[in-house]
Design a protein around this motif. Structure first.
Motif: not given
Length: 391
Positions: A35-64
């Motif tokens: 996910i980190s290799r896609v543009p920011y706009k696509s990253t926002c769309c990735c949050k809609c894939v599943s609850t796991r993807w949303r939580d993963l992207i929002s987690h402080p450890y992975h957000r950096k």
């Protein structure tokens, strides 16, 4: 590799909607890497894939590891529910750029509690510049520069002018972990007499007597600042843009495309922004908003980009208050303008491509916002440990 990652993410979004999540067998670290290799706009769309993807992207450890962009605004509020002025209670707030959900940043900055009450002065590339009272009798002020994303902070000693100056922060994480605090010292008439600059690299304040008073430069307190290629830009009165080379403390005044003066109450009718690697200039005229950009500051040749009338941009119910709206920011990656209409502190976005307006939220609907004058500071998080000598 990038194209493959994009195809995998887009394919996963389509398949997930039909037959579950095909990436369930991937570890969190592997999915984060993709996910980190896609543009920011696509990253926002990735949050809609599943609850796991949303939580993963929002987690402080992975957000950096994810591409970062504007997530919201720091601003002040006050409770006007009481008729008695002295009972008004002020508070610092953070509003998400979507206008929805719980604040993505703790606006209380609780990790600075030991310093007492702090006030945010400026924000630059993920760092906040705040000041606090270190001694009350006699009153003395210091600064603190902090990173809300990592809760790192460092105290900067104030000067004899700190209690009554226009102060701005200059920090570029792509260049150095060090920052600069710039104090624009005014005389009794409000004109700049000298600029004092603190370098976190040297740990000292320095200044040059460059005869600022001769040019009668006056900077409104709520004017925004932009750091671009080592130069700090601020709009001033009388159709001028101040360009300060922070490392050398050299400056010059540049001309702006429009000539109308600032509006009342210290709020500008024009200001400077940074978007898509260019300086942007927004001017609010009597009936329309004009946007210009400056790709090469050395040329000082502004290029016209966009114009929109107040009638087209504001809905009928807000048009009567068109003189009271303020441009807050231009999105760092898209042709999107954020503004607040002083009527009920309505936060809006305007898309320069589609010419569509979206009302994000009405911050004053419940009487919780002091409507006279509130500065909004756009915030882009910085998750790397780049604050030199921080706590």
């Amino acid at each position: 590799m990038f194209l493959a990652s994009m195809m995998m993410v887009e394919g996963s979004m389509q398949i997930a909607s039909m037959s579950g999540d095909p990436t369930a067998k991937l570890t969190d670290d592997m999915l984060t890497e993709i996910i980190s290799r896609v543009p920011y706009k696509s990253t926002c769309c990735c949050k809609c894939v599943s609850t796991r993807w949303r939580d993963l992207i929002s987690h402080p450890y992975h957000r950096k590891e994810m591409p970062q962009s504007l997530i919201g605004f720091f601003h002040e509020s006050s409770d006007e529910s009481s008729d008695r002025e002295r009972s008004r209670k002020s508070a610092r707030c953070f509003t998400n750029v979507s206008g929805k959900g719980d604040p993505l940043v703790d606006p209380s900055l609780s990790f600075l509690a030991k310093l007492g009450l702090v006030s945010i002065v400026d924000c630059c590339n993920g760092l906040l510049l705040c000041f606090f009272c270190k001694q009350r009798d006699p009153v003395e002020w210091d600064y603190v520069v902090c990173n809300p994303a990592t809760e790192k902070w460092v105290v900067v000693p104030g000067t004899k002018w700190t209690s009554n100056v226009v102060a701005r922060l200059a920090f570029d994480p792509a260049v150095s972990s060090h920052f600069y605090v710039c104090e624009f010292v005014e005389d009794s008439s409000g004109c700049i007499t000298v600029v004092v600059i603190y370098s976190s690299k040297t740990g000292h304040w320095s200044y040059k007597d460059d005869a600022w008073s001769v040019y009668e430069i006056e900077i409104p307190p709520l004017s925004k600042s932009v750091l671009f290629r080592g130069v700090l830009y601020l709009c001033a009165f009388d159709h001028r843009l101040v360009a300060l080379v922070v490392e050398e403390n050299n400056w010059k005044a540049m001309h702006l495309p429009m000539t109308e003066c600032y509006s009342g109450f210290g709020e500008p009718s024009y200001d400077i922004y940074l978007s898509q690697g260019q300086l942007y200039f927004a001017h609010k005229g009597a009936s329309q908003l004009s946007i210009w950009f400056l790709e090469d500051p050395s040329s000082e040749n502004w290029t016209f980009k966009h114009i929109v009338s107040h009638l087209q941009m504001l809905e009928t119910q807000y048009l009567a208050y068109s003189a009271g709206y303020v441009v807050l920011s231009i999105h760092p990656k898209h042709n999107l303008i954020f503004l607040v209409c002083r009527y009920e502190e309505t936060l809006m976005s305007y898309d320069m491509d589609s010419r569509e307006v979206h009302i994000l939220c009405q911050l004053g609907r419940d009487g919780k916002i002091h409507r006279s004058k509130t500065n909004y500071l756009p915030y882009v998080p910085l998750y790397s440990e780049l604050l030199a000598d921080g706590h």
